[in-house]
Design a protein around this motif. Sequence first.
Motif, PDB file in Angstrom:
ATOM      1  N   ILE A  26      -9.699   6.897  11.613  1.00 23.35           N
ATOM      2  CA  ILE A  26      -9.030   5.762  12.241  1.00 23.35           C
ATOM      3  C   ILE A  26      -7.540   5.951  11.997  1.00 23.35           C
ATOM      4  N   CYS A  27      -6.748   6.005  13.067  1.00 21.29           N
ATOM      5  CA  CYS A  27      -5.300   6.186  12.941  1.00 21.29           C
ATOM      6  C   CYS A  27      -4.583   4.956  13.472  1.00 21.29           C
ATOM      7  N   VAL A  28      -3.629   4.483  12.702  1.00 20.95           N
ATOM      8  CA  VAL A  28      -2.761   3.381  13.115  1.00 20.95           C
ATOM      9  C   VAL A  28      -1.353   3.956  13.202  1.00 20.95           C
ATOM     10  N   PHE A  29      -0.688   3.719  14.346  1.00 20.16           N
ATOM     11  CA  PHE A  29       0.637   4.279  14.608  1.00 20.16           C
ATOM     12  C   PHE A  29       1.688   3.174  14.613  1.00 20.16           C
ATOM     13  N   ASP A  30       2.891   3.504  14.139  1.00 24.23           N
ATOM     14  CA  ASP A  30       4.010   2.572  14.160  1.00 24.23           C
ATOM     15  C   ASP A  30       5.273   3.364  14.483  1.00 24.23           C
ATOM     16  N   ASN A  31       6.048   2.866  15.454  1.00 22.91           N
ATOM     17  CA  ASN A  31       7.246   3.604  15.857  1.00 22.91           C
ATOM     18  C   ASN A  31       8.504   3.150  15.119  1.00 22.91           C
ATOM     19  N   GLY A  32       8.344   2.406  14.026  1.00 17.30           N
ATOM     20  CA  GLY A  32       9.485   1.981  13.213  1.00 17.30           C
ATOM     21  C   GLY A  32      10.033   3.121  12.378  1.00 17.30           C
ATOM     22  N   PRO A  33      10.973   2.795  11.495  1.00 16.18           N
ATOM     23  CA  PRO A  33      11.649   3.836  10.709  1.00 16.18           C
ATOM     24  C   PRO A  33      10.789   4.467   9.614  1.00 16.18           C
ATOM     25  N   GLY A  34       9.644   3.897   9.298  1.00 21.90           N
ATOM     26  CA  GLY A  34       8.799   4.447   8.245  1.00 21.90           C
ATOM     27  C   GLY A  34       9.259   3.982   6.877  1.00 21.90           C
ATOM     28  N   ALA A  35       8.566   4.439   5.875  1.00 23.53           N
ATOM     29  CA  ALA A  35       8.879   4.058   4.498  1.00 23.53           C
ATOM     30  C   ALA A  35      10.123   4.800   4.014  1.00 23.53           C
ATOM     31  N   PRO A  36      10.930   4.150   3.180  1.00 26.19           N
ATOM     32  CA  PRO A  36      12.053   4.870   2.578  1.00 26.19           C
ATOM     33  C   PRO A  36      11.541   6.072   1.790  1.00 26.19           C
ATOM     34  N   PRO A  37      12.236   7.195   1.877  1.00 23.09           N
ATOM     35  CA  PRO A  37      11.762   8.415   1.205  1.00 23.09           C
ATOM     36  C   PRO A  37      11.494   8.248  -0.284  1.00 23.09           C
ATOM     37  N   ASP A  38      12.255   7.378  -0.966  1.00 28.30           N
ATOM     38  CA  ASP A  38      12.080   7.238  -2.411  1.00 28.30           C
ATOM     39  C   ASP A  38      10.785   6.530  -2.799  1.00 28.30           C
ATOM     40  N   ILE A  39      10.112   5.855  -1.854  1.00 27.68           N
ATOM     41  CA  ILE A  39       8.839   5.205  -2.198  1.00 27.68           C
ATOM     42  C   ILE A  39       7.652   5.779  -1.422  1.00 27.68           C
ATOM     43  N   ALA A  40       7.893   6.732  -0.545  1.00 30.09           N
ATOM     44  CA  ALA A  40       6.820   7.267   0.308  1.00 30.09           C
ATOM     45  C   ALA A  40       5.636   7.805  -0.498  1.00 30.09           C
ATOM     46  N   ASP A  41       5.893   8.386  -1.653  1.00 28.97           N
ATOM     47  CA  ASP A  41       4.801   8.931  -2.474  1.00 28.97           C
ATOM     48  C   ASP A  41       4.053   7.849  -3.257  1.00 28.97           C
ATOM     49  N   HIS A  42       4.555   6.612  -3.198  1.00 33.93           N
ATOM     50  CA  HIS A  42       3.956   5.523  -3.984  1.00 33.93           C
ATOM     51  C   HIS A  42       3.527   4.343  -3.115  1.00 33.93           C
ATOM     52  N   PHE A  44       0.851   3.404  -1.777  1.00 38.31           N
ATOM     53  CA  PHE A  44      -0.455   2.801  -2.011  1.00 38.31           C
ATOM     54  C   PHE A  44      -0.593   2.226  -3.420  1.00 38.31           C
ATOM     55  N   ASP A  45       0.506   2.248  -4.184  1.00 42.69           N
ATOM     56  CA  ASP A  45       0.519   1.621  -5.505  1.00 42.69           C
ATOM     57  C   ASP A  45       0.791   0.126  -5.341  1.00 42.69           C
ATOM     58  N   PRO A  46       0.186  -0.714  -6.176  1.00 47.99           N
ATOM     59  CA  PRO A  46       0.458  -2.152  -6.089  1.00 47.99           C
ATOM     60  C   PRO A  46       1.930  -2.468  -6.367  1.00 47.99           C
ATOM     61  N   PHE A  47       2.440  -3.447  -5.646  1.00 54.68           N
ATOM     62  CA  PHE A  47       3.787  -3.999  -5.816  1.00 54.68           C
ATOM     63  C   PHE A  47       4.892  -3.055  -5.380  1.00 54.68           C
ATOM     64  N   VAL A  48       4.580  -2.050  -4.577  1.00 52.82           N
ATOM     65  CA  VAL A  48       5.596  -1.163  -4.011  1.00 52.82           C
ATOM     66  C   VAL A  48       5.803  -1.578  -2.566  1.00 52.82           C
ATOM     67  N   SER A  49       7.049  -1.886  -2.214  1.00 55.12           N
ATOM     68  CA  SER A  49       7.364  -2.309  -0.852  1.00 55.12           C
ATOM     69  C   SER A  49       8.757  -1.835  -0.479  1.00 55.12           C
ATOM     70  N   ARG A  51      10.356  -3.483   1.865  1.00 58.75           N
ATOM     71  CA  ARG A  51      10.977  -4.687   2.432  1.00 58.75           C
ATOM     72  C   ARG A  51      11.331  -5.673   1.322  1.00 58.75           C
ATOM     73  N   ARG A  52      12.453  -6.336   1.482  1.00 57.67           N
ATOM     74  CA  ARG A  52      12.886  -7.321   0.478  1.00 57.67           C
ATOM     75  C   ARG A  52      11.843  -8.395   0.248  1.00 57.67           C
ATOM     76  N   GLU A  53      11.263  -8.906   1.337  1.00 57.45           N
ATOM     77  CA  GLU A  53      10.289  -9.991   1.234  1.00 57.45           C
ATOM     78  C   GLU A  53       8.867  -9.484   1.009  1.00 57.45           C
ATOM     79  N   GLY A  54       8.696  -8.173   0.975  1.00 56.22           N
ATOM     80  CA  GLY A  54       7.367  -7.588   0.806  1.00 56.22           C
ATOM     81  C   GLY A  54       6.835  -7.758  -0.609  1.00 56.22           C
ATOM     82  N   GLN A  55       5.531  -7.944  -0.699  1.00 54.71           N
ATOM     83  CA  GLN A  55       4.894  -8.081  -2.007  1.00 54.71           C
ATOM     84  C   GLN A  55       4.239  -6.781  -2.461  1.00 54.71           C
ATOM     85  N   GLY A  56       4.067  -5.829  -1.539  1.00 58.53           N
ATOM     86  CA  GLY A  56       3.512  -4.544  -1.915  1.00 58.53           C
ATOM     87  C   GLY A  56       2.032  -4.563  -2.232  1.00 58.53           C
ATOM     88  N   LEU A  57       1.290  -5.466  -1.595  1.00 56.51           N
ATOM     89  CA  LEU A  57      -0.144  -5.540  -1.862  1.00 56.51           C
ATOM     90  C   LEU A  57      -0.987  -5.041  -0.697  1.00 56.51           C
TER      91      LEU A  57
END
Length: 95
Positions: A26-42, A44-49, A51-57
């Motif tokens: 199952i593939c979900v596509f998004d044409n936005g800018p993607g995750a910032p490179p400094d958090i891309a490897d994390h 799927f970790d809890p509380f990583v977001s 976005r300022r308002e993101g909760q990372g869950l």
Amino acid sequence: MTTAYRHGITVSSAPGKPRLPLPIEICVFDNGPGAPPDIADHLFDPFVSGRREGQGLGLALVDKLTRDMGGIVQYAREGIPEMTVLRLLLPRATS
């Protein structure tokens, strides 16, 4: 979003263990800018977001539920123009 049944797709569960077939994709596509490179490897970790308002869950929950079903979830930037791809690989149901 796309779905597919991919014959022959397997992943290694652990060194020395047999590879697991995960043919359901199952593939979900998004044409936005993607995750910032400094958090891309994390992502799927809890509380990583990224976005300022993101909760990372959200992605942490997706990862947990996918693993509970015996699958994996992957993040990638693919295509031209580049887009975000979240790919869920799941096992086939057994009877």
